[in-house]
Design an enzyme around this catalytic site. Sequence first.
Site, PDB file in Angstrom:
ATOM      1  N   TYR A 141       6.499 -12.099  -3.027  1.00  0.00           N
ATOM      2  CA  TYR A 141       5.737 -11.463  -1.945  1.00  0.00           C
ATOM      3  C   TYR A 141       6.199 -11.864  -0.546  1.00  0.00           C
ATOM      4  CZ  TYR A 141       2.640 -10.329  -5.830  1.00  0.00           C
ATOM      5  OH  TYR A 141       2.138  -9.850  -7.014  1.00  0.00           O
ATOM      6  N   ASN A 157      -3.715  -1.086  -0.801  1.00  0.00           N
ATOM      7  CA  ASN A 157      -3.009  -1.938  -1.763  1.00  0.00           C
ATOM      8  C   ASN A 157      -4.099  -2.511  -2.648  1.00  0.00           C
ATOM      9  OD1 ASN A 157      -1.618  -3.773  -3.266  1.00  0.00           O
ATOM     10  ND2 ASN A 157      -0.574  -4.759  -1.537  1.00  0.00           N
ATOM     11  N   ASP A 167     -11.075   6.871  -9.559  1.00  0.00           N
ATOM     12  CA  ASP A 167     -12.085   7.928  -9.443  1.00  0.00           C
ATOM     13  C   ASP A 167     -12.617   8.013  -8.006  1.00  0.00           C
ATOM     14  OD1 ASP A 167     -11.805   8.539 -12.102  1.00  0.00           O
ATOM     15  OD2 ASP A 167     -13.641   7.537 -12.758  1.00  0.00           O
ATOM     16  N   HIS A 170       2.497  -1.076  -2.036  1.00  0.00           N
ATOM     17  CA  HIS A 170       2.698  -2.357  -2.728  1.00  0.00           C
ATOM     18  C   HIS A 170       3.792  -3.128  -2.024  1.00  0.00           C
ATOM     19  CE1 HIS A 170       0.028  -1.270  -5.890  1.00  0.00           C
ATOM     20  NE2 HIS A 170       0.611  -0.088  -5.949  1.00  0.00           N
TER      21      HIS A 170
END
Length: 163
Positions: free
Chosen positions: A36, A88, A101, A114
């Site tokens: 990351y 994210n 949903d 991402h």
Amino acid sequence: MVQALQIGGTRLMAKTVYVLNGPNLNLLGTREPKTYGHATLKDAERLCRDAAKSHKLGLEFRQSNHEGELIDWIHEAGAGKASGIVINAGGYTHGSVAIRDAIAAVQVPVVEVHISNIFAREDFRHVSHIAPVAKATLSGFGIAGYALAIDGLAAMLRTTRKA
Ligand code: CA2
């Protein structure tokens, strides 16, 4: 923050982008730098503020470790508070039908982002429940992906307004 305004008979669109971050992203910059990077979520927020400002958009930048809170924020954004969402969803990306949903239920454009390239990682990360209901997905640009997502959203909003 600019929300939907009613002036006479004209309803002006909200001009705020919601940037929503899911579980564990508060840890960014403290662990797993190989995956990351070293930047923190605060650094990502700064990039988003600069990008939003350059497009004359307001910004709401939030992080939660709780699925329901993220869903509440998606509903809030869709209920006239935002003109678009960058999300994210962290690990919920690969497992949350409820977040998918919620995104499918709102009218505003949603861009999935991402930090890492989820397709170059473990198999279980190759599936995103959000991608099929998002307008676009960015994956693997590091935290720069957040600003790119806002640029893309701004371009989409300009096109929608002209139509
Ligand atoms: O690459 C991304 O942005 C992810 O959404 C990050 C999620 C991961 O579950 C997704 O597959 C891809 C994980 C966020 C956790 O971030 C951490 C950062 C530093 C230390 C520990 C976790």
